[in-house]
Write an enzyme that holds these catalytic residues in place. Structure first.
Site, PDB file in Angstrom:
ATOM      1  N   LYS A 171     -10.613   4.739  -5.087  1.00  0.00           N
ATOM      2  CA  LYS A 171      -9.312   4.686  -4.419  1.00  0.00           C
ATOM      3  C   LYS A 171      -8.452   5.886  -4.815  1.00  0.00           C
ATOM      4  O   LYS A 171      -7.730   6.455  -3.979  1.00  0.00           O
ATOM      5  CB  LYS A 171      -8.587   3.384  -4.761  1.00  0.00           C
ATOM      6  N   LYS A 239       3.055   7.148  -6.933  1.00  0.00           N
ATOM      7  CA  LYS A 239       2.427   6.421  -8.035  1.00  0.00           C
ATOM      8  C   LYS A 239       0.930   6.668  -8.078  1.00  0.00           C
ATOM      9  O   LYS A 239       0.342   6.923  -9.143  1.00  0.00           O
ATOM     10  CB  LYS A 239       2.728   4.927  -7.886  1.00  0.00           C
TER      11      LYS A 239
END
Length: 294
Positions: A171, A239
């Site tokens: 990811k 983030k």
């Protein structure tokens, strides 16, 4: 019918939980901010007033939370999953968090008699709403097989990519590629506009050639209209690029494009664009080019 607890009913978690309830599973949801459970209730699920109440008796516990500290609190806190889930429950974390933290959570889960999969997703709000997410799963093969039906109800491309933490690592790579792609597209749009080229036709041509991508397909209208209602917020992508930077440094890997796009994402947040869709990186290129007053 499987009893499922779903923790985190935000932009992504809400439609995912609703899909599971629509498929006939017994889904109990919990969200720390109130008022997010109506879609799940409408789909036949129910809502709990705490993590403990949601997970008690559940065979599968799903989490979809914003960041590593949130997952830590939900899993390890005194009122959390580890303290209240039934023995041998399968925990599936759909959140995007740090790979090293994922490995720690999986170890703690195993020590307490739980099974654990990291299963971050890609596809944004549209993918969640359409049950068409791409899901990259890390963990034991037998646990991946046991979760197959759950994944099939929320995703379209589901791949077991390796042991614990592998899902989060893939990811992170995904988020690097997506951010770089959006930035390149944003620069191309500003470049084309500066020369008075008709953008719809130009993007048609780019999309039909080697420059084409799913990012272009999904973000095309945002780039053309200059509207950036969040499908995936700049705050969250910021983030995620922090995760990429930290993990790359730990591995001794150099990601110069990743470092640059992380700074551009941070600049977008500093300019007040954190709540916009990540295609709002276009605004940063416009600012740098002196082609906007915002």
């Amino acid at each position: 019918m499987t009893s499922i607890a779903f923790i985190g009913l935000g932009v992504m978690g809400s439609p995912m939980a609703a899909h599971l309830a629509t498929a006939g599973h017994d889904v109990t949801g919990y969200n720390r901010s109130p008022g997010k459970d109506e879609p799940l209730r409408s789909a036949g699920g129910s809502a709990a007033d705490s993590v403990a109440a949601a997970v008690t008796g559940a065979e599968i516990v799903c989490t979809m939370l914003p960041d590593t500290p949130d997952v830590d609190q939900v899993l390890t806190g005194p009122g959390g999953v580890f303290a209240h889930a039934k023995p041998n429950a399968l925990i599936i974390d759909f959140s995007t968090i740090r790979p090293d933290s994922t490995q720690e959570f999986a170890e703690q889960a195993a020590q307490r008699g739980f099974r654990y999969l990291d299963a971050p997703v890609s596809g944004g709000q549209a993918g969640a709403a359409g049950a068409a997410l791409s899901i990259m799963v890390g963990g034991a093969a037998e646990d991946f097989a046991a979760a197959g039906e759950i994944f099939d109800h929320v995703g379209k491309t589901v791949v077991h990519v390796g042991p614990t933490g592998a899902g989060q690592t893939v990811k992170a790579a995904n988020q690097l590629v997506v951010a770089a792609n959006i930035q390149a597209l944003s620069e191309a749009v500003v470049f084309l506009d500066a020369y008075g080229v008709s953008l719809p036709e130009a993007l048609d041509v780019l999309g039909g050639g080697l420059a084409g991508s799913k990012v272009l397909d999904q973000k095309r209208e945002n780039l053309l209209s200059g509207t950036f209602d969040p499908g995936f917020r700049i705050d969250l992508h910021h983030k995620d690029l922090g995760i990429v930077s930290a993990a790359a440094r730990e591995a001794g890997v150099v990601t110069p494009v990743g470092a640059l796009v992380a700074q551009l994402m941070a600049a977008a947040r500093a300019c007040g664009d954190g709540g916009l869709d990540h295609s709002g990186l276009l605004r940063g290129v416009q600012r740098l080019s002196g082609r906007t007053d915002t």
